[in-house]
Design a protein around this motif. Structure first.
Motif, PDB file in Angstrom:
ATOM      1  N   ARG A  38       1.402  -9.738 -16.909  1.00 38.30           N
ATOM      2  CA  ARG A  38       2.966 -10.178 -17.094  1.00 38.30           C
ATOM      3  C   ARG A  38       3.116 -11.469 -17.781  1.00 38.30           C
ATOM      4  NH1 ARG A  38       6.550  -8.076 -12.412  1.00 38.30           N
ATOM      5  NH2 ARG A  38       8.087  -8.341 -13.940  1.00 38.30           N
ATOM      6  N   ARG A  97       9.129  -6.153 -25.918  1.00 36.23           N
ATOM      7  CA  ARG A  97       8.994  -5.652 -24.471  1.00 36.23           C
ATOM      8  C   ARG A  97      10.040  -5.265 -23.674  1.00 36.23           C
ATOM      9  NH1 ARG A  97       6.448  -8.773 -20.514  1.00 36.23           N
ATOM     10  NH2 ARG A  97       5.503  -6.901 -19.728  1.00 36.23           N
ATOM     11  N   ALA A  98      11.255  -6.174 -23.783  1.00 34.60           N
ATOM     12  CA  ALA A  98      12.322  -5.765 -23.083  1.00 34.60           C
ATOM     13  C   ALA A  98      13.138  -4.498 -23.711  1.00 34.60           C
ATOM     14  CB  ALA A  98      13.501  -7.121 -23.201  1.00 34.60           C
ATOM     15  N   ALA A 142      11.607  -1.915 -25.648  1.00 34.44           N
ATOM     16  CA  ALA A 142      10.722  -0.762 -25.099  1.00 34.44           C
ATOM     17  C   ALA A 142      10.794  -0.608 -23.701  1.00 34.44           C
ATOM     18  CB  ALA A 142       9.361  -1.202 -25.501  1.00 34.44           C
ATOM     19  N   ARG A 143      10.911  -1.419 -22.724  1.00 31.09           N
ATOM     20  CA  ARG A 143      11.185  -1.436 -21.330  1.00 31.09           C
ATOM     21  C   ARG A 143      12.441  -0.847 -21.168  1.00 31.09           C
ATOM     22  NH1 ARG A 143       9.527  -3.674 -16.928  1.00 31.09           N
ATOM     23  NH2 ARG A 143      10.969  -3.519 -14.974  1.00 31.09           N
ATOM     24  N   ARG A 144      13.447  -0.937 -21.936  1.00 28.47           N
ATOM     25  CA  ARG A 144      14.875  -0.171 -21.701  1.00 28.47           C
ATOM     26  C   ARG A 144      14.818   1.099 -21.803  1.00 28.47           C
ATOM     27  NH1 ARG A 144      16.851  -5.255 -23.569  1.00 28.47           N
ATOM     28  NH2 ARG A 144      16.894  -4.290 -25.423  1.00 28.47           N
ATOM     29  N   ALA A 196      11.909   2.956 -22.254  1.00 33.55           N
ATOM     30  CA  ALA A 196      11.232   3.985 -21.481  1.00 33.55           C
ATOM     31  C   ALA A 196      11.916   4.175 -20.085  1.00 33.55           C
ATOM     32  CB  ALA A 196       9.924   3.095 -21.261  1.00 33.55           C
ATOM     33  N   LEU A 197      12.547   3.241 -19.505  1.00 39.65           N
ATOM     34  CA  LEU A 197      13.332   3.425 -18.349  1.00 39.65           C
ATOM     35  C   LEU A 197      14.498   4.524 -18.508  1.00 39.65           C
ATOM     36  CD1 LEU A 197      13.367  -0.128 -16.657  1.00 39.65           C
ATOM     37  CD2 LEU A 197      11.833   1.935 -16.146  1.00 39.65           C
ATOM     38  N   ASP A 209      13.332  -6.680 -13.799  1.00 41.03           N
ATOM     39  CA  ASP A 209      11.872  -7.381 -13.701  1.00 41.03           C
ATOM     40  C   ASP A 209      10.864  -6.478 -13.069  1.00 41.03           C
ATOM     41  OD1 ASP A 209      12.897  -7.915 -11.288  1.00 41.03           O
ATOM     42  OD2 ASP A 209      11.965  -9.881 -11.096  1.00 41.03           O
ATOM     43  N   PRO A 244       7.455  -4.436 -12.314  1.00 41.75           N
ATOM     44  CA  PRO A 244       6.397  -4.009 -13.151  1.00 41.75           C
ATOM     45  C   PRO A 244       6.562  -2.501 -13.344  1.00 41.75           C
ATOM     46  CG  PRO A 244       5.450  -4.702 -10.966  1.00 41.75           C
ATOM     47  CD  PRO A 244       7.125  -5.005 -10.897  1.00 41.75           C
ATOM     48  N   LEU A 245       6.122  -2.385 -14.772  1.00 44.84           N
ATOM     49  CA  LEU A 245       5.962  -0.785 -15.227  1.00 44.84           C
ATOM     50  C   LEU A 245       4.471  -0.419 -15.090  1.00 44.84           C
ATOM     51  CD1 LEU A 245       8.215  -0.519 -18.381  1.00 44.84           C
ATOM     52  CD2 LEU A 245       8.845   0.062 -15.827  1.00 44.84           C
ATOM     53  N   GLY A 277       7.107  -1.931  -8.101  1.00 44.94           N
ATOM     54  CA  GLY A 277       7.167  -1.532  -9.495  1.00 44.94           C
ATOM     55  C   GLY A 277       7.543  -0.077  -9.807  1.00 44.94           C
TER      56      GLY A 277
END
Length: 142
Positions: free
Chosen positions: A30, A49-50, A52-54, A56-57, A68, A70-71, A101
């Motif tokens: 990270r 990354r933020a 892509a994270r949004r 994916a979630l 925050d 971890p994925l 996570g």
């Protein structure tokens, strides 16, 4: 890297890296991925990354988790075809729980999903002749 060999004993697990090292490795990863000097597609890496994270979630229906957390991702073809896949998913879920996570499964190839259920053996306690297969849904077709 040392040569890996399947453990000989019943119930033993081969894990590389060792489970005890995973929390430290996730933290180190990270930190390395937080570098704003790396630009991908015109976006600083943390911003990409933020985003892509949004996405994916949201796709996983896990949007209410801490921003925050971890994925932790693993991948396989869409069918849960053998016990090794189950073990990997259980290990990933346990690691995600331990690290606070979120575990995600990434479909890693283009096989077509043939069923959204697992056929598992079930029986009534003390009645081995009652053993039969039951379908347990793990997802829905969309």
């Amino acid at each position: 890297m040392p040569e890996l060999r399947a453990p000989a004993g019943d119930g033993q697990v081969l894990a590389a890296p060792e489970f005890e090292a995973l929390g430290r490795l996730v933290d180190a990863n990270r930190l390395q991925l937080a570098r704003p000097d790396i630009i991908v597609g015109g976006l600083p890496l943390p911003e990409l990354r933020a985003l892509a994270r949004r996405e994916a979630l949201a796709a996983a229906g896990s949007g209410s988790r801490p921003p925050d957390a971890p994925l932790l991702l693993a991948g396989h073809q869409p069918e849960l075809s053998h016990p090794g896949v189950w073990v990997k998913n259980f290990a990933l879920a346990g690691l995600a729980r331990k690290l606070g996570g979120i575990a995600l499964n990434l479909i890693a190839d283009t096989d077509t999903l043939k069923s959204t259920a697992l056929r598992i053996p079930v029986f009534r306690a003390g009645e081995p002749t009652s053993t039969h297969l039951e379908s347990v849904p793990f997802d829905t077709f969309s």
